[in-house]
Design a protein around this motif. Sequence first.
Motif, mmCIF file in Angstrom:
data_model
loop_
_atom_site.group_PDB
_atom_site.id
_atom_site.type_symbol
_atom_site.label_atom_id
_atom_site.label_comp_id
_atom_site.label_asym_id
_atom_site.label_seq_id
_atom_site.Cartn_x
_atom_site.Cartn_y
_atom_site.Cartn_z
ATOM 1 N N ASP A 1 0.641 -1.008 0.158
ATOM 2 C CA ASP A 1 0.280 0.086 0.325
ATOM 3 C C ASP A 1 1.004 1.251 -0.349
ATOM 4 O OD1 ASP A 1 -2.184 -1.622 -0.267
ATOM 5 O OD2 ASP A 1 -2.196 -1.530 2.001
ATOM 6 N N GLU A 2 2.011 1.581 0.554
ATOM 7 C CA GLU A 2 2.743 2.024 0.205
ATOM 8 C C GLU A 2 3.601 2.153 -0.942
ATOM 9 O OE1 GLU A 2 2.997 4.652 2.143
ATOM 10 O OE2 GLU A 2 1.849 3.726 3.446
ATOM 11 N N LYS A 3 3.456 1.471 -2.467
ATOM 12 C CA LYS A 3 4.818 1.631 -3.224
ATOM 13 C C LYS A 3 4.810 3.112 -3.702
ATOM 14 C CE LYS A 3 2.592 -1.066 -6.121
ATOM 15 N NZ LYS A 3 1.660 -1.836 -7.019
ATOM 16 N N THR A 4 6.047 3.263 -4.318
ATOM 17 C CA THR A 4 6.347 4.689 -4.556
ATOM 18 C C THR A 4 6.048 4.896 -6.135
ATOM 19 O OG1 THR A 4 8.343 3.470 -5.906
ATOM 20 C CG2 THR A 4 8.547 4.603 -3.747
ATOM 21 N N GLU A 5 5.200 5.866 -6.722
ATOM 22 C CA GLU A 5 4.150 6.056 -7.744
ATOM 23 C C GLU A 5 5.258 5.440 -8.969
ATOM 24 O OE1 GLU A 5 2.398 9.997 -8.161
ATOM 25 O OE2 GLU A 5 1.881 10.223 -6.466
ATOM 26 N N CYS B 1 12.100 3.390 1.160
ATOM 27 C CA CYS B 1 13.331 3.215 0.424
ATOM 28 C C CYS B 1 14.097 4.530 0.855
ATOM 29 C CB CYS B 1 13.006 3.857 -1.253
ATOM 30 S SG CYS B 1 14.475 3.874 -1.345
ATOM 31 N N ILE B 2 15.056 4.777 0.938
ATOM 32 C CA ILE B 2 16.380 5.434 1.699
ATOM 33 C C ILE B 2 17.430 6.136 1.053
ATOM 34 C CG2 ILE B 2 16.113 4.810 4.298
ATOM 35 C CD1 ILE B 2 19.840 3.169 4.126
ATOM 36 N N ASP B 3 17.141 5.442 -0.427
ATOM 37 C CA ASP B 3 18.344 6.033 -1.839
ATOM 38 C C ASP B 3 19.906 5.280 -1.376
ATOM 39 O OD1 ASP B 3 18.406 6.677 -4.095
ATOM 40 O OD2 ASP B 3 18.856 8.796 -3.150
ATOM 41 N N CYS B 4 19.382 4.374 -1.122
ATOM 42 C CA CYS B 4 20.634 3.453 -0.598
ATOM 43 C C CYS B 4 21.594 2.999 -2.258
ATOM 44 C CB CYS B 4 21.256 2.693 0.563
ATOM 45 S SG CYS B 4 20.282 0.377 -0.437
ATOM 46 N N ALA C 1 21.035 -3.424 -12.098
ATOM 47 C CA ALA C 1 20.558 -1.892 -12.685
ATOM 48 C C ALA C 1 19.791 -1.739 -13.432
ATOM 49 C CB ALA C 1 22.020 -1.696 -13.073
ATOM 50 N N ASP C 2 19.335 -3.085 -14.534
ATOM 51 C CA ASP C 2 18.796 -3.302 -15.336
ATOM 52 C C ASP C 2 17.315 -3.115 -14.634
ATOM 53 O OD1 ASP C 2 20.652 -3.189 -17.140
ATOM 54 O OD2 ASP C 2 20.679 -5.207 -17.683
ATOM 55 N N PHE C 3 16.849 -3.333 -13.629
ATOM 56 C CA PHE C 3 15.026 -3.502 -13.370
ATOM 57 C C PHE C 3 15.292 -2.491 -12.099
ATOM 58 C CE2 PHE C 3 16.693 -7.522 -14.529
ATOM 59 C CZ PHE C 3 15.931 -7.521 -15.484
ATOM 60 N N PHE C 4 16.061 -1.871 -11.580
ATOM 61 C CA PHE C 4 15.220 -0.628 -10.852
ATOM 62 C C PHE C 4 16.618 0.431 -11.082
ATOM 63 C CE2 PHE C 4 15.882 -4.688 -8.012
ATOM 64 C CZ PHE C 4 14.653 -4.235 -7.475
ATOM 65 N N GLY C 5 15.347 2.002 -10.635
ATOM 66 C CA GLY C 5 15.975 2.742 -11.349
ATOM 67 C C GLY C 5 15.635 4.230 -9.959
ATOM 68 N N ARG C 6 16.260 5.175 -10.333
ATOM 69 C CA ARG C 6 16.297 6.600 -9.022
ATOM 70 C C ARG C 6 15.147 7.048 -9.551
ATOM 71 N NH1 ARG C 6 18.184 11.019 -7.164
ATOM 72 N NH2 ARG C 6 18.705 11.152 -4.966
ATOM 73 N N ASP C 7 13.769 7.588 -9.031
ATOM 74 C CA ASP C 7 13.251 9.101 -9.224
ATOM 75 C C ASP C 7 14.337 10.142 -8.499
ATOM 76 O OD1 ASP C 7 11.543 10.744 -8.883
ATOM 77 O OD2 ASP C 7 9.903 9.653 -7.835
ATOM 78 N N ASP C 8 14.966 10.742 -9.032
ATOM 79 C CA ASP C 8 15.333 11.555 -9.113
ATOM 80 C C ASP C 8 14.541 13.151 -7.963
ATOM 81 O OD1 ASP C 8 17.755 10.864 -10.025
ATOM 82 O OD2 ASP C 8 16.888 11.818 -11.791
ATOM 83 N N ASP C 9 12.834 13.006 -7.963
ATOM 84 C CA ASP C 9 12.416 13.952 -7.359
ATOM 85 C C ASP C 9 12.280 13.808 -6.200
ATOM 86 O OD1 ASP C 9 12.077 15.619 -9.850
ATOM 87 O OD2 ASP C 9 10.326 14.745 -10.612
ATOM 88 N N GLU C 10 11.990 12.429 -5.619
ATOM 89 C CA GLU C 10 11.202 12.040 -4.489
ATOM 90 C C GLU C 10 12.897 11.210 -3.769
ATOM 91 O OE1 GLU C 10 8.595 12.451 -3.265
ATOM 92 O OE2 GLU C 10 7.882 13.315 -5.269
ATOM 93 N N GLY C 11 13.891 11.118 -4.340
ATOM 94 C CA GLY C 11 15.056 10.855 -4.256
ATOM 95 C C GLY C 11 14.442 9.082 -3.484
ATOM 96 N N VAL C 12 14.334 7.781 -4.601
ATOM 97 C CA VAL C 12 13.980 7.211 -3.783
ATOM 98 C C VAL C 12 13.753 5.774 -5.286
ATOM 99 C CG1 VAL C 12 12.561 7.408 -2.420
ATOM 100 C CG2 VAL C 12 11.425 7.083 -4.061
ATOM 101 N N SER C 13 14.271 4.636 -4.942
ATOM 102 C CA SER C 13 14.204 3.500 -6.348
ATOM 103 C C SER C 13 13.087 3.111 -6.447
ATOM 104 C CB SER C 13 15.588 2.988 -6.032
ATOM 105 O OG SER C 13 16.658 2.947 -5.194
ATOM 106 N N TYR C 14 12.741 2.684 -7.215
ATOM 107 C CA TYR C 14 11.377 1.986 -8.043
ATOM 108 C C TYR C 14 11.887 1.422 -8.801
ATOM 109 C CZ TYR C 14 12.529 4.795 -12.020
ATOM 110 O OH TYR C 14 12.628 5.517 -13.371
ATOM 111 N N VAL C 15 11.127 -0.312 -9.457
ATOM 112 C CA VAL C 15 10.958 -0.774 -10.104
ATOM 113 C C VAL C 15 10.570 -0.238 -11.552
ATOM 114 C CG1 VAL C 15 10.404 -3.544 -10.939
ATOM 115 C CG2 VAL C 15 10.799 -2.446 -8.324
ATOM 116 N N MET C 16 12.223 -0.218 -12.489
ATOM 117 C CA MET C 16 11.052 0.123 -13.668
ATOM 118 C C MET C 16 11.165 -0.614 -15.006
ATOM 119 S SD MET C 16 14.921 1.689 -15.100
ATOM 120 C CE MET C 16 16.643 0.457 -14.780
#
Length: 77
Positions: A5-9, A22-25, A33-48
């Motif tokens: 219920d707390e998934k990043t957008e 996510c603490i953006d570690c 790297a092919d599956f996770f990206g960084r949301d620069d605006d929110e400072g968190v990772s996401y599954v791309m």
Amino acid sequence: MADIDEKTEKNVPGKFYVDSNCIDCDLCRETAADFFGRDDDEGVSYVMKQPSTPEEEALCQEALEGCPVQAIGDDGE
């Protein structure tokens, strides 16, 4: 444990996701790297991109298991 219920957008639909803990570690992005990206605006990772082979799924599972704050989830889809 990640909370669906707390998934990043920016997560794409599918089995794996990153939640708001996510603490953006960068560990997931280094591990899979092919599956996770960084949301620069929110400072968190996401599954791309969701994995499509057992080898790719193993990389995502490794990232999930290595996450220091358990922000990566597997909803079992």
